[in-house]
Design a protein around this motif. Structure first.
Motif, PDB file in Angstrom:
ATOM      1  N   ASP A 145       0.825  -1.206   0.000  1.00 13.61           N
ATOM      2  CA  ASP A 145       0.000   0.000   0.000  1.00 13.61           C
ATOM      3  C   ASP A 145       0.860   1.257   0.000  1.00 13.61           C
ATOM      4  O   ASP A 145       0.542   2.235  -0.677  1.00 13.61           O
ATOM      5  CB  ASP A 145      -0.896  -0.001   1.246  1.00 13.61           C
ATOM      6  N   ARG A 163       2.222   1.782  -3.482  1.00 14.25           N
ATOM      7  CA  ARG A 163       1.183   2.322  -4.373  1.00 14.25           C
ATOM      8  C   ARG A 163       0.887   3.774  -4.048  1.00 14.25           C
ATOM      9  O   ARG A 163       0.652   4.584  -4.950  1.00 14.25           O
ATOM     10  CB  ARG A 163      -0.095   1.500  -4.223  1.00 14.25           C
ATOM     11  N   ALA A 164       0.912   4.089  -2.749  1.00 13.50           N
ATOM     12  CA  ALA A 164       0.679   5.477  -2.356  1.00 13.50           C
ATOM     13  C   ALA A 164       1.781   6.377  -2.917  1.00 13.50           C
ATOM     14  O   ALA A 164       1.515   7.488  -3.369  1.00 13.50           O
ATOM     15  CB  ALA A 164       0.603   5.591  -0.836  1.00 13.50           C
ATOM     16  N   ALA A 185       1.036   6.871  -6.462  1.00 12.32           N
ATOM     17  CA  ALA A 185      -0.138   7.743  -6.602  1.00 12.32           C
ATOM     18  C   ALA A 185       0.253   9.205  -6.391  1.00 12.32           C
ATOM     19  O   ALA A 185      -0.127  10.080  -7.169  1.00 12.32           O
ATOM     20  CB  ALA A 185      -1.216   7.332  -5.603  1.00 12.32           C
ATOM     21  N   GLU A 244      -0.529  12.328  -8.857  1.00  9.43           N
ATOM     22  CA  GLU A 244      -1.820  12.959  -8.552  1.00  9.43           C
ATOM     23  C   GLU A 244      -1.900  13.259  -7.054  1.00  9.43           C
ATOM     24  O   GLU A 244      -2.500  12.513  -6.287  1.00  9.43           O
ATOM     25  CB  GLU A 244      -2.944  12.008  -9.018  1.00  9.43           C
ATOM     26  N   ARG A 292      -3.374  15.757  -5.343  1.00 11.20           N
ATOM     27  CA  ARG A 292      -4.691  16.091  -4.793  1.00 11.20           C
ATOM     28  C   ARG A 292      -5.537  14.839  -4.618  1.00 11.20           C
ATOM     29  O   ARG A 292      -6.160  14.628  -3.578  1.00 11.20           O
ATOM     30  CB  ARG A 292      -5.388  17.108  -5.713  1.00 11.20           C
ATOM     31  N   GLY A 293      -5.549  13.996  -5.634  1.00 12.21           N
ATOM     32  CA  GLY A 293      -6.306  12.750  -5.544  1.00 12.21           C
ATOM     33  C   GLY A 293      -5.821  11.914  -4.369  1.00 12.21           C
ATOM     34  O   GLY A 293      -6.617  11.295  -3.655  1.00 12.21           O
ATOM     35  N   ALA A 294      -4.506  11.910  -4.144  1.00 14.66           N
ATOM     36  CA  ALA A 294      -3.936  11.143  -3.037  1.00 14.66           C
ATOM     37  C   ALA A 294      -4.416  11.693  -1.695  1.00 14.66           C
ATOM     38  O   ALA A 294      -4.812  10.938  -0.807  1.00 14.66           O
ATOM     39  CB  ALA A 294      -2.407  11.179  -3.112  1.00 14.66           C
ATOM     40  N   GLN A 295      -4.418  13.018  -1.573  1.00 17.42           N
ATOM     41  CA  GLN A 295      -4.906  13.620  -0.325  1.00 17.42           C
ATOM     42  C   GLN A 295      -6.346  13.217  -0.058  1.00 17.42           C
ATOM     43  O   GLN A 295      -6.732  12.952   1.074  1.00 17.42           O
ATOM     44  CB  GLN A 295      -4.842  15.155  -0.423  1.00 17.42           C
ATOM     45  N   LEU A 296      -7.142  13.138  -1.122  1.00 15.36           N
ATOM     46  CA  LEU A 296      -8.572  12.883  -0.952  1.00 15.36           C
ATOM     47  C   LEU A 296      -8.900  11.421  -0.641  1.00 15.36           C
ATOM     48  O   LEU A 296     -10.026  11.115  -0.259  1.00 15.36           O
ATOM     49  CB  LEU A 296      -9.352  13.358  -2.193  1.00 15.36           C
ATOM     50  N   VAL A 297      -7.943  10.498  -0.827  1.00 10.85           N
ATOM     51  CA  VAL A 297      -8.182   9.150  -0.313  1.00 10.85           C
ATOM     52  C   VAL A 297      -7.536   8.990   1.076  1.00 10.85           C
ATOM     53  O   VAL A 297      -7.531   7.897   1.631  1.00 10.85           O
ATOM     54  CB  VAL A 297      -7.687   8.019  -1.257  1.00 10.85           C
ATOM     55  N   GLY A 298      -6.994  10.072   1.603  1.00 11.90           N
ATOM     56  CA  GLY A 298      -6.463  10.028   2.959  1.00 11.90           C
ATOM     57  C   GLY A 298      -4.988   9.709   3.050  1.00 11.90           C
ATOM     58  O   GLY A 298      -4.487   9.322   4.101  1.00 11.90           O
ATOM     59  N   ILE A 299      -4.267   9.853   1.923  1.00 14.61           N
ATOM     60  CA  ILE A 299      -2.818   9.658   1.961  1.00 14.61           C
ATOM     61  C   ILE A 299      -2.185  10.932   2.509  1.00 14.61           C
ATOM     62  O   ILE A 299      -2.474  12.028   2.031  1.00 14.61           O
ATOM     63  CB  ILE A 299      -2.272   9.335   0.550  1.00 14.61           C
ATOM     64  N   ASN A 300      -1.349  10.786   3.519  1.00 16.62           N
ATOM     65  CA  ASN A 300      -0.634  11.921   4.077  1.00 16.62           C
ATOM     66  C   ASN A 300       0.575  12.205   3.178  1.00 16.62           C
ATOM     67  O   ASN A 300       1.588  11.511   3.235  1.00 16.62           O
ATOM     68  CB  ASN A 300      -0.203  11.586   5.510  1.00 16.62           C
TER      69      ASN A 300
END
Lengths: 302, 233
Positions: free
Chosen positions: A175, A178-179, A182, A186, A188-196
């Motif tokens: 994970d 992959r993060a 990601a 992307e 912004r997209g990463a922030q929005l799935v909760g990736i710090n």
């Protein structure tokens, strides 16, 4: 053979092949140093000017572990690699990231400043004296027919391939990997799935530093350490990264081998001092003819 | 469930929101309507923690979450499907979906993946395809599927119908109803006024960073002023 007015010596194929094979061993180290650089570039989109200084620091780590505690330089990996990760993580999270306020041109200067601090710190504490790690097996090895490969060379090749493979698996299967991929494309997209994102940046910088620490272990038995040793490798690693394609793992590996082979053949035909410029010539040619490198995408990805 | 009180926000010197108050209750579909530049996306990104509001409160279950980082907001169960989708173009469909549960509901990843693939069978057909090569409609499905992987309590949809064919838009609104029937509260930000009002319980209209009109969706649908300004009737 004549080359721009220079008369080049002619060699038998065994000599040329032997040179190329030792280029593969040399290239393995270049590939590893370049791998850390290209990983950090691919995700943070910055060129880490402190990479060479961190390599040098790693080599001092290996040297002192050997000198003071009698730890074999390869075994020292178990200490300097996690240590490198921790150092890289903390540097990015609490120094580079904080000081740069998210602006790429400032990050560049911060890493440059960091390299100056680390190098001069090393000069002050360790002096400019060259120090060598002595191992009993550095002249033993395997006769390959065209050349004789010593154990440190074989270890460098095996280590580089293993580390590149392990990094690839980590990036594809976990994970966190992959993060990282990601975030590379992307944020912004990463922030929005909760990736710090700050944490992922620091993990990436930590991984890059851990890899360069592994390279330090592999280099220590063959290269004496001094405060400027990092520059030598990082200049070549920059060329490897540009040749392979910024941000590409395969590019770093293939580019490393190509540069290593070119350098050794250049030495064979043009001598020690002139041979090294072949690498610079490649650097300029790649920038002119194929600026994205061999495996580069237009927007560098992991 | 979610309540904004006098929210002010902007970018540096530029003020975008001038005191927005609204609320979304459990199980509701609430629409936020308004033209480009009204501040709708700014509002969403302040809720999601991408930006920090300059003043006002964002209450979720009664606690002020204004200024929390994005990962903490996701952890609470507020998940946004952003404008422009923001899927990971270099990752395949499966990896995109799995990262949806990076922060929340990770232990139920397998079951949620199965659920998403029954809702969007097309994503199942393309599970190993690189997401950047999907069509616009498929990318929108992927973005919603990725959000569903986190088992959101409140789903924020920012212009989900943008760039879709009329048929796909129809499907999208049906899907929103379906998710809502499964118990999900939905905050729907749209320019597609009529279709949004048809499925919403209540709606707000925003202009230049202020809520200018609000009420039950059925009442707004009949509102002569709204008809004039948005529908040209």
């Amino acid at each position: 053979m004549e080359f721009f007015g220079l008369t080049l010596p002619s060699y038998g194929w065994e000599t040329v092949l032997g040179s190329a094979v030792s280029g593969v061993f040399l290239g393995a180290i270049y590939a590893l140093v370049a791998l850390g650089l290209t990983l950090i570039y691919g995700v943070l989109h910055i060129i880490n000017f402190a990479h060479g200084a961190l390599l040098m620091l790693g080599m001092y780590g290996v040297f002192f572990l050997w000198k003071l505690a009698g730890i074999d330089p390869y075994l020292a990996m178990l200490i300097v690699v996690p240590g490198g990760f921790a150092l890289g993580y903390l540097l990015q999270r609490f120094v580079i990231g904080k000081a740069s306020h998210g602006r790429d041109e400032i990050i560049l200067l911060v890493t440059l400043g960091l390299s100056i601090v680390i190098e001069n710190g090393a000069l002050f504490f360790f002096s400019a004296t060259e120090r060598s790690v002595l191992v009993p097996y550095d002249l033993d090895g395997i006769d390959l027919g065209v050349t004789y490969a010593v154990w440190p060379e074989i270890a460098a090749l095996a280590g580089s391939l293993a580390i590149t493979g392990a990094l690839w698996l980590f990036m594809m299967r976990t994970d966190t990997g992959r993060a990282i991929r990601a975030v590379a494309r992307e944020r912004r997209g990463a922030q929005l799935v909760g990736i710090n994102v700050d944490h992922i940046f620091a993990v990436t910088f930590g991984l890059g530093t851990a890899i360069v620490a592994a390279a330090a272990s592999l280099l220590a038995p063959t290269y004496p350490v001094h405060p400027q040793i990092g520059n030598l490798f990082v200049l070549i690693a920059f060329t490897v990264v540009v040749l392979g394609g910024m941000g590409s793992f395969v590019g770093a590996l293939v580019g490393g081998f190509l540069i290593g082979i070119t350098e050794q053949l250049g030495r064979l035909y043009m001598g020690e001092s002139l041979g090294v410029i072949t690498v610079s010539v490649i650097f300029i040619l790649v920038l002119l003819l194929r600026p994205t490198g061999l495996f580069g995408q237009r927007s560098g990805q992991g | 469930m979610l309540e904004l009180r006098e929210l002010h926000a902007g970018y540096g010197q530029m003020k975008v929101l001038h005191g927005v108050s609204l609320h979304v209750g459990e199980g509701e579909i609430v629409a936020l309507l308004g033209s480009n530049g009204a501040g709708k996306s700014t509002l969403n990104n302040n809720i999601s923690g991408i930006f920090r509001p300059t003043a006002g409160e964002i209450l979720f279950d009664g606690a002020d979450i204004a200024g929390l980082p994005p990962q903490a907001v996701v952890e609470l169960g507020i998940v946004q499907v952003p404008e422009g989708r923001r899927i990971f173009p270099n990752l395949n469909v499966r990896e995109n979906l799995e990262l949806g549960s990076y922060r929340r509901a990770r232990s139920r990843r397998g079951a949620n993946l199965d659920h998403v693939l029954t809702v969007f069978p097309r994503l199942g057909e393309r599970i190993d395809q690189i997401a950047g090569t999907l069509s616009g409609g498929e990318q929108q499905m992927l973005a919603i599927g990725r959000a569903m992987m986190a088992e959101p309590r409140l789903l924020i949809l920012d212009e989900p119908s943008l760039g879709l064919s009329p048929l796909m838009v129809e499907e999208m609104f049906e899907l929103i109803c379906r998710l809502n029937r499964e118990g999900l509260a939905i905050f729907l930000v749209e320019q597609n006024v009529v279709q949004s009002l048809e499925i919403a319980d209540r709606a707000y209209v925003m202009e230049n960073g202020l809520v200018t009109l609000d009420g039950p969706a059925s009442a707004l649908l009949a509102d002569p002023e709204l008809k004039k300004s948005y529908l040209g009737l």
